[in-house]
Write a protein that holds these residues in place. Structure first.
Motif, PDB file in Angstrom:
ATOM      1  N   LEU A 175       0.595  16.157 -16.193  1.00 59.50           N
ATOM      2  CA  LEU A 175      -0.774  15.640 -16.213  1.00 59.50           C
ATOM      3  C   LEU A 175      -0.781  14.117 -16.247  1.00 59.50           C
ATOM      4  O   LEU A 175      -1.622  13.469 -15.603  1.00 59.50           O
ATOM      5  N   ALA A 176       0.158  13.529 -16.998  1.00 61.95           N
ATOM      6  CA  ALA A 176       0.255  12.071 -17.058  1.00 61.95           C
ATOM      7  C   ALA A 176       0.614  11.490 -15.687  1.00 61.95           C
ATOM      8  O   ALA A 176       0.070  10.463 -15.265  1.00 61.95           O
ATOM      9  N   LEU A 177       1.511  12.158 -14.968  1.00 63.88           N
ATOM     10  CA  LEU A 177       1.899  11.702 -13.634  1.00 63.88           C
ATOM     11  C   LEU A 177       0.709  11.758 -12.671  1.00 63.88           C
ATOM     12  O   LEU A 177       0.507  10.843 -11.863  1.00 63.88           O
ATOM     13  N   VAL A 178      -0.073  12.825 -12.771  1.00 63.89           N
ATOM     14  CA  VAL A 178      -1.267  12.936 -11.935  1.00 63.89           C
ATOM     15  C   VAL A 178      -2.265  11.832 -12.276  1.00 63.89           C
ATOM     16  O   VAL A 178      -2.859  11.214 -11.394  1.00 63.89           O
ATOM     17  N   ALA A 179      -2.438  11.567 -13.586  1.00 64.04           N
ATOM     18  CA  ALA A 179      -3.372  10.532 -14.020  1.00 64.04           C
ATOM     19  C   ALA A 179      -2.951   9.155 -13.509  1.00 64.04           C
ATOM     20  O   ALA A 179      -3.787   8.355 -13.075  1.00 64.04           O
ATOM     21  N   ILE A 180      -1.652   8.880 -13.536  1.00 65.87           N
ATOM     22  CA  ILE A 180      -1.153   7.597 -13.030  1.00 65.87           C
ATOM     23  C   ILE A 180      -1.445   7.466 -11.538  1.00 65.87           C
ATOM     24  O   ILE A 180      -1.901   6.415 -11.058  1.00 65.87           O
ATOM     25  N   TRP A 181      -1.196   8.530 -10.779  1.00 67.46           N
ATOM     26  CA  TRP A 181      -1.477   8.496  -9.337  1.00 67.46           C
ATOM     27  C   TRP A 181      -2.961   8.246  -9.071  1.00 67.46           C
ATOM     28  O   TRP A 181      -3.315   7.443  -8.207  1.00 67.46           O
ATOM     29  N   LEU A 182      -3.818   8.918  -9.830  1.00 69.73           N
ATOM     30  CA  LEU A 182      -5.256   8.748  -9.634  1.00 69.73           C
ATOM     31  C   LEU A 182      -5.696   7.322  -9.960  1.00 69.73           C
ATOM     32  O   LEU A 182      -6.572   6.763  -9.283  1.00 69.73           O
ATOM     33  N   LEU A 183      -5.090   6.725 -10.985  1.00 66.10           N
ATOM     34  CA  LEU A 183      -5.405   5.336 -11.319  1.00 66.10           C
ATOM     35  C   LEU A 183      -4.970   4.391 -10.210  1.00 66.10           C
ATOM     36  O   LEU A 183      -5.695   3.456  -9.847  1.00 66.10           O
ATOM     37  N   VAL A 184      -3.771   4.603  -9.681  1.00 68.10           N
ATOM     38  CA  VAL A 184      -3.269   3.774  -8.580  1.00 68.10           C
ATOM     39  C   VAL A 184      -4.200   3.876  -7.373  1.00 68.10           C
ATOM     40  O   VAL A 184      -4.588   2.868  -6.773  1.00 68.10           O
ATOM     41  N   ARG A 185      -4.558   5.090  -7.027  1.00 67.90           N
ATOM     42  CA  ARG A 185      -5.431   5.305  -5.873  1.00 67.90           C
ATOM     43  C   ARG A 185      -6.815   4.693  -6.103  1.00 67.90           C
ATOM     44  O   ARG A 185      -7.385   4.065  -5.203  1.00 67.90           O
ATOM     45  N   TYR A 226      -7.642   2.180  -8.125  1.00 66.43           N
ATOM     46  CA  TYR A 226      -7.572   0.720  -8.131  1.00 66.43           C
ATOM     47  C   TYR A 226      -7.464   0.191  -6.692  1.00 66.43           C
ATOM     48  O   TYR A 226      -8.152  -0.772  -6.326  1.00 66.43           O
ATOM     49  N   SER A 227      -6.621   0.819  -5.882  1.00 70.18           N
ATOM     50  CA  SER A 227      -6.454   0.387  -4.496  1.00 70.18           C
ATOM     51  C   SER A 227      -7.738   0.570  -3.698  1.00 70.18           C
ATOM     52  O   SER A 227      -8.135  -0.297  -2.918  1.00 70.18           O
ATOM     53  N   THR A 228      -8.402   1.699  -3.901  1.00 69.58           N
ATOM     54  CA  THR A 228      -9.650   1.968  -3.192  1.00 69.58           C
ATOM     55  C   THR A 228     -10.721   0.967  -3.591  1.00 69.58           C
ATOM     56  O   THR A 228     -11.490   0.493  -2.738  1.00 69.58           O
ATOM     57  N   ALA A 229     -10.781   0.612  -4.877  1.00 72.84           N
ATOM     58  CA  ALA A 229     -11.765  -0.366  -5.347  1.00 72.84           C
ATOM     59  C   ALA A 229     -11.508  -1.729  -4.709  1.00 72.84           C
ATOM     60  O   ALA A 229     -12.458  -2.439  -4.333  1.00 72.84           O
ATOM     61  N   TYR A 230     -10.232  -2.107  -4.582  1.00 73.95           N
ATOM     62  CA  TYR A 230      -9.886  -3.383  -3.949  1.00 73.95           C
ATOM     63  C   TYR A 230     -10.331  -3.399  -2.488  1.00 73.95           C
ATOM     64  O   TYR A 230     -10.903  -4.383  -2.005  1.00 73.95           O
ATOM     65  N   VAL A 231     -10.072  -2.300  -1.782  1.00 68.52           N
ATOM     66  CA  VAL A 231     -10.475  -2.213  -0.379  1.00 68.52           C
ATOM     67  C   VAL A 231     -11.992  -2.286  -0.244  1.00 68.52           C
ATOM     68  O   VAL A 231     -12.523  -3.010   0.608  1.00 68.52           O
ATOM     69  N   ARG A 232     -12.698  -1.562  -1.085  1.00 70.23           N
ATOM     70  CA  ARG A 232     -14.154  -1.573  -1.016  1.00 70.23           C
ATOM     71  C   ARG A 232     -14.722  -2.956  -1.282  1.00 70.23           C
ATOM     72  O   ARG A 232     -15.699  -3.370  -0.648  1.00 70.23           O
ATOM     73  N   GLN A 233     -14.101  -3.678  -2.215  1.00 69.34           N
ATOM     74  CA  GLN A 233     -14.563  -5.026  -2.506  1.00 69.34           C
ATOM     75  C   GLN A 233     -14.402  -5.930  -1.284  1.00 69.34           C
ATOM     76  O   GLN A 233     -15.307  -6.701  -0.944  1.00 69.34           O
ATOM     77  N   PHE A 253      -7.408  -2.958   8.039  1.00 72.73           N
ATOM     78  CA  PHE A 253      -7.189  -3.489   6.695  1.00 72.73           C
ATOM     79  C   PHE A 253      -7.138  -2.369   5.662  1.00 72.73           C
ATOM     80  O   PHE A 253      -6.240  -2.324   4.814  1.00 72.73           O
ATOM     81  N   ALA A 254      -8.098  -1.460   5.710  1.00 66.16           N
ATOM     82  CA  ALA A 254      -8.154  -0.373   4.724  1.00 66.16           C
ATOM     83  C   ALA A 254      -6.896   0.483   4.780  1.00 66.16           C
ATOM     84  O   ALA A 254      -6.291   0.791   3.733  1.00 66.16           O
ATOM     85  N   ARG A 255      -6.475   0.866   5.969  1.00 65.00           N
ATOM     86  CA  ARG A 255      -5.271   1.683   6.092  1.00 65.00           C
ATOM     87  C   ARG A 255      -4.043   0.934   5.604  1.00 65.00           C
ATOM     88  O   ARG A 255      -3.176   1.509   4.931  1.00 65.00           O
ATOM     89  N   GLY A 256      -3.958  -0.339   5.942  1.00 68.61           N
ATOM     90  CA  GLY A 256      -2.803  -1.128   5.530  1.00 68.61           C
ATOM     91  C   GLY A 256      -2.676  -1.252   4.025  1.00 68.61           C
ATOM     92  O   GLY A 256      -1.576  -1.189   3.472  1.00 68.61           O
ATOM     93  N   MET A 257      -3.810  -1.425   3.345  1.00 70.32           N
ATOM     94  CA  MET A 257      -3.773  -1.547   1.892  1.00 70.32           C
ATOM     95  C   MET A 257      -3.484  -0.211   1.213  1.00 70.32           C
ATOM     96  O   MET A 257      -2.670  -0.128   0.292  1.00 70.32           O
ATOM     97  N   LEU A 258      -4.135   0.837   1.661  1.00 72.22           N
ATOM     98  CA  LEU A 258      -3.982   2.136   0.994  1.00 72.22           C
ATOM     99  C   LEU A 258      -2.601   2.739   1.206  1.00 72.22           C
ATOM    100  O   LEU A 258      -2.148   3.551   0.389  1.00 72.22           O
ATOM    101  N   GLU A 259      -1.915   2.332   2.257  1.00 73.93           N
ATOM    102  CA  GLU A 259      -0.588   2.907   2.476  1.00 73.93           C
ATOM    103  C   GLU A 259       0.440   2.389   1.473  1.00 73.93           C
ATOM    104  O   GLU A 259       1.539   2.916   1.382  1.00 73.93           O
ATOM    105  N   HIS A 260       0.068   1.376   0.688  1.00 73.26           N
ATOM    106  CA  HIS A 260       0.979   0.875  -0.345  1.00 73.26           C
ATOM    107  C   HIS A 260       0.906   1.699  -1.625  1.00 73.26           C
ATOM    108  O   HIS A 260       1.717   1.489  -2.536  1.00 73.26           O
ATOM    109  N   CYS A 261      -0.048   2.625  -1.709  1.00 74.37           N
ATOM    110  CA  CYS A 261      -0.196   3.427  -2.931  1.00 74.37           C
ATOM    111  C   CYS A 261       1.087   4.176  -3.314  1.00 74.37           C
ATOM    112  O   CYS A 261       1.503   4.136  -4.484  1.00 74.37           O
ATOM    113  N   PRO A 262       1.746   4.887  -2.387  1.00 73.91           N
ATOM    114  CA  PRO A 262       2.983   5.577  -2.774  1.00 73.91           C
ATOM    115  C   PRO A 262       4.069   4.640  -3.292  1.00 73.91           C
ATOM    116  O   PRO A 262       4.779   4.967  -4.251  1.00 73.91           O
TER     117      PRO A 262
END
Length: 228
Positions: free
Chosen positions: A69-79, A81-88, A21-30
């Motif tokens: 820097l904005a692009l990096v910040a967006i990526w970090l937010l995406v990651r 949010y996805s990680t928080a969903y998986v942890r929940q 489940f964790a791998r399946g969800m996190l692979e949608h980040c890109p």
């Protein structure tokens, strides 16, 4: 033809299904990240950021740096949010799969096994919406390992859920999937699901151009009222 079998979850599958489940969800980040960058609104905001920093500093390089820097910040937010969903998920229903899905006549959890390894999973339970609980079940936690996609496993798991709901007297199956899970949307539509209602999102996901779609499959034929 690829060989696999679908069976009910067993306690020995616990670690594998959580990892799957964790791998399946996190692979949608890109895919989510690319979806954000394709948004005209986001592209305009990045352009405005560049122009403002360029005008304030007088240097093109600083403008480009601000965009980077904005692009990096967006990526970090995406990651994040996805990680928080998986942890929940891992700390709620997937922390006790048997207790959540195998102790009620209206819920179940299946895995797909190939070569002695668990390569896919899906669950079903009554939906949270009280108006739907009397007539529908909800498909959840669908995931198939990347190496075993194209084998028909997702369709078989989905079919298992539809049969389960029908035999227990429910008239429909509902589910939620995200805007970036295009392959999943095609799968569900091929299985008879249709998108219903408006897409939903929170303030954060709206800012990140992320939407959740609700799908419903009405089961054919008259269905008896499910037992209480």
């Amino acid at each position: 033809m690829a060989s696999y079998r679908i069976r009910q979850y067993q306690d020995k599958d616990f670690d594998t299904v959580r990892t799957l489940f964790a791998r399946g969800m996190l692979e949608h980040c890109p895919a989510w990240y690319r979806h954000i960058l394709r948004s005209a609104r986001v592209q305009l905001q990045l352009l405005v950021l560049f122009v403002l920093v360029r005008a304030a500093s007088g240097f093109w390089l600083l403008g480009l740096g601000a965009v980077a820097l904005a692009l990096v910040a967006i990526w970090l937010l995406v990651r994040a949010y996805s990680t928080a969903y998986v942890r929940q998920a891992l700390s709620t229903d997937l922390a006790d799969v048997r207790g959540t899905y195998l102790r009620s006549p209206h819920s179940c959890f299946w895995v797909a096994e190939a070569g002695g390894a668990v390569v896919g999973m899906v669950a079903v339970e009554p939906p949270e919406d009280p108006a739907e609980r009397a007539v529908a079940l909800e498909l959840k936690r669908m995931s198939v390992s990347r190496e075993h996609r194209g084998w028909g496993i997702s369709g078989a798991l989905c079919g298992e859920v539809l049969r389960f709901a029908r035999t227990r007297g429910f008239g429909a199956v509902v589910l939620s999937t995200s805007v970036v899970q295009v392959a999943a949307q095609r799968l569900y539509e091929n299985q008879g699901f249709r998108r219903v209602g408006p897409a939903s999102s929170s303030l954060l996901t709206s800012l990140l151009c992320f939407q959740i779609f609700r799908y419903r499959c009405d089961l054919p034929g008259p269905a008896a009222a499910p037992p209480r």
